[in-house]
Design an enzyme around this catalytic site. Structure first.
Site, PDB file in Angstrom:
ATOM      1  N   ASP A 149      29.946  46.006  30.205  1.00 37.17           N
ATOM      2  CA  ASP A 149      30.234  46.283  31.618  1.00 37.17           C
ATOM      3  C   ASP A 149      29.230  47.236  32.265  1.00 37.17           C
ATOM      4  O   ASP A 149      29.619  48.134  33.030  1.00 37.17           O
ATOM      5  CB  ASP A 149      31.668  46.856  31.756  1.00 37.17           C
ATOM      6  CG  ASP A 149      32.716  45.902  31.213  1.00 37.17           C
ATOM      7  OD1 ASP A 149      32.527  44.678  31.312  1.00 37.17           O
ATOM      8  OD2 ASP A 149      33.729  46.379  30.662  1.00 37.17           O
ATOM      9  N   HIS A 176      34.817  42.384  36.672  1.00 36.59           N
ATOM     10  CA  HIS A 176      35.523  43.400  35.901  1.00 36.59           C
ATOM     11  C   HIS A 176      36.528  44.120  36.817  1.00 36.59           C
ATOM     12  O   HIS A 176      36.191  44.466  37.943  1.00 36.59           O
ATOM     13  CB  HIS A 176      34.511  44.397  35.327  1.00 36.59           C
ATOM     14  CG  HIS A 176      35.142  45.435  34.456  1.00 36.59           C
ATOM     15  ND1 HIS A 176      35.602  45.154  33.185  1.00 36.59           N
ATOM     16  CD2 HIS A 176      35.420  46.741  34.687  1.00 36.59           C
ATOM     17  CE1 HIS A 176      36.130  46.255  32.663  1.00 36.59           C
ATOM     18  NE2 HIS A 176      36.032  47.230  33.555  1.00 36.59           N
ATOM     19  N   ASN A 205      40.629  33.282  37.824  1.00 39.13           N
ATOM     20  CA  ASN A 205      39.284  33.362  38.429  1.00 39.13           C
ATOM     21  C   ASN A 205      38.533  32.051  38.250  1.00 39.13           C
ATOM     22  O   ASN A 205      37.814  31.609  39.146  1.00 39.13           O
ATOM     23  CB  ASN A 205      38.486  34.519  37.819  1.00 39.13           C
ATOM     24  CG  ASN A 205      38.795  35.850  38.498  1.00 39.13           C
ATOM     25  OD1 ASN A 205      38.461  36.050  39.666  1.00 39.13           O
ATOM     26  ND2 ASN A 205      39.452  36.747  37.775  1.00 39.13           N
TER      27      ASN A 205
HETATM   28  C1  GAR Z   1      40.642  39.609  35.427  1.00 43.47           C
HETATM   29  O1  GAR Z   1      41.320  40.703  35.974  1.00 43.47           O
HETATM   30  C2  GAR Z   1      39.233  39.994  35.036  1.00 43.47           C
HETATM   31  O2  GAR Z   1      38.630  40.898  35.928  1.00 43.47           O
HETATM   32  C3  GAR Z   1      39.472  40.650  33.706  1.00 43.47           C
HETATM   33  O3  GAR Z   1      40.436  39.845  33.067  1.00 43.47           O
HETATM   34  C4  GAR Z   1      41.250  39.230  34.065  1.00 43.47           C
HETATM   35  C5  GAR Z   1      41.217  37.742  33.829  1.00 43.47           C
HETATM   36  O4  GAR Z   1      42.102  37.078  34.678  1.00 43.47           O
HETATM   37  N1  GAR Z   1      38.261  40.746  32.949  1.00 43.47           N
HETATM   38  C6  GAR Z   1      37.988  41.720  32.114  1.00 43.47           C
HETATM   39  O5  GAR Z   1      38.748  42.632  31.886  1.00 43.47           O
HETATM   40  C7  GAR Z   1      36.625  41.600  31.430  1.00 43.47           C
HETATM   41  N2  GAR Z   1      36.208  42.860  30.947  1.00 43.47           N
HETATM   42  P1  GAR Z   1      42.027  35.502  34.841  1.00 43.47           P
HETATM   43  O6  GAR Z   1      42.000  34.901  33.438  1.00 43.47           O
HETATM   44  O7  GAR Z   1      43.290  35.143  35.575  1.00 43.47           O
HETATM   45  O8  GAR Z   1      40.786  35.161  35.614  1.00 43.47           O
END
Ligand code: GAR
Length: 192
Positions: A150, A114, A22
């Site tokens: 959240d 999230h 992200n």
């Molecule tokens: C993503 O799916 C994000 O939505 C989640 O962690 C992942 C990070 O992926 N976040 C949470 O669960 C926060 N509560 P990334 O490091 O590849 O962006």
């Protein structure tokens, strides 16, 4: 919020804990002409966050804080954010909670992504819980951050179908692809 153009783009810090897909995607978004943000800083709670390597590659300032003493860490982060004139914070896979005091300093200017259709499945293992509950739909949410996990006001959500073939891993992959569309869209929505 006001429309941001040209030089008055919001100086943004992205907080990460892991892969950083992200974060990478937000960097891409920060380069398009109509974007309201510039990304000036990445903060992580761990050296192990793979996303930090990307920050090195593209030469974005990065700082790592271990969060052992949360109060002290937050104080240091606030000083850093002030020094760097940061006025918008995007949490992107950041796995630490921020205190009410910290959030107050950036009221309405910290958002998070999230991987569930909030208010369903706050916290961890969202995909596994959706599969175990035999849900028909899953998705992702961009929301304002409050001191409650959240729980802040929802900015945007994307809903997708869970198919019979899906497991937690395939669902996570599908949702992550949607997250990469949703996060920029939610930021555009805030500032337009
Ligand atoms: C993503 O799916 C994000 O939505 C989640 O962690 C992942 C990070 O992926 N976040 C949470 O669960 C926060 N509560 P990334 O490091 O590849 O962006």
């Amino acid at each position: 919020m006001e429309k941001l153009t040209g030089l008055n783009k919001l100086k943004t810090a992205v907080f990460i804990s892991g892969t950083g897909s992200n974060f990478k995607n937000l960097i891409k978004f920060s380069k398009i002409k109509t974007t309201p943000i510039s990304i000036n800083l990445v903060i992580s709670n761990t050296h192990k966050a793979k996303g930090l390597k990307y920050a090195d590659q593209i030469k974005i300032k990065k700082r790592i804080f271990n969060f052992k003493d949360i109060e002290d860490t937050e104080k240091k982060i606030l000083i850093l954010l002030k020094r760097e004139k940061i006025n918008f914070v995007c949490l992107a896979g950041f796995m630490k909670m921020l205190s009410r005091n910290f959030i107050k300093q950036f009221d309405g200017k910290i958002i998070n992504i999230h991987p569930s259709l909030l208010p369903k499945y706050k916290g961890l293992n969202t995909h596994r819980r959706a599969i175990l509950n035999k849900d028909k739909f899953a998705g992702c949410t961009v929301h304002y951050v409050t001191e409650k996990l959240d729980s802040g006001k929802i900015i945007m959500q994307k809903k997708i179908k869970i198919t019979a073939k899906d497991n937690a891993r395939s669902l996570a992959k599908k949702i992550l692809a949607q997250e990469h569309k949703l996060y920029p869209a939610a930021i555009m929505k805030i500032f337009n």
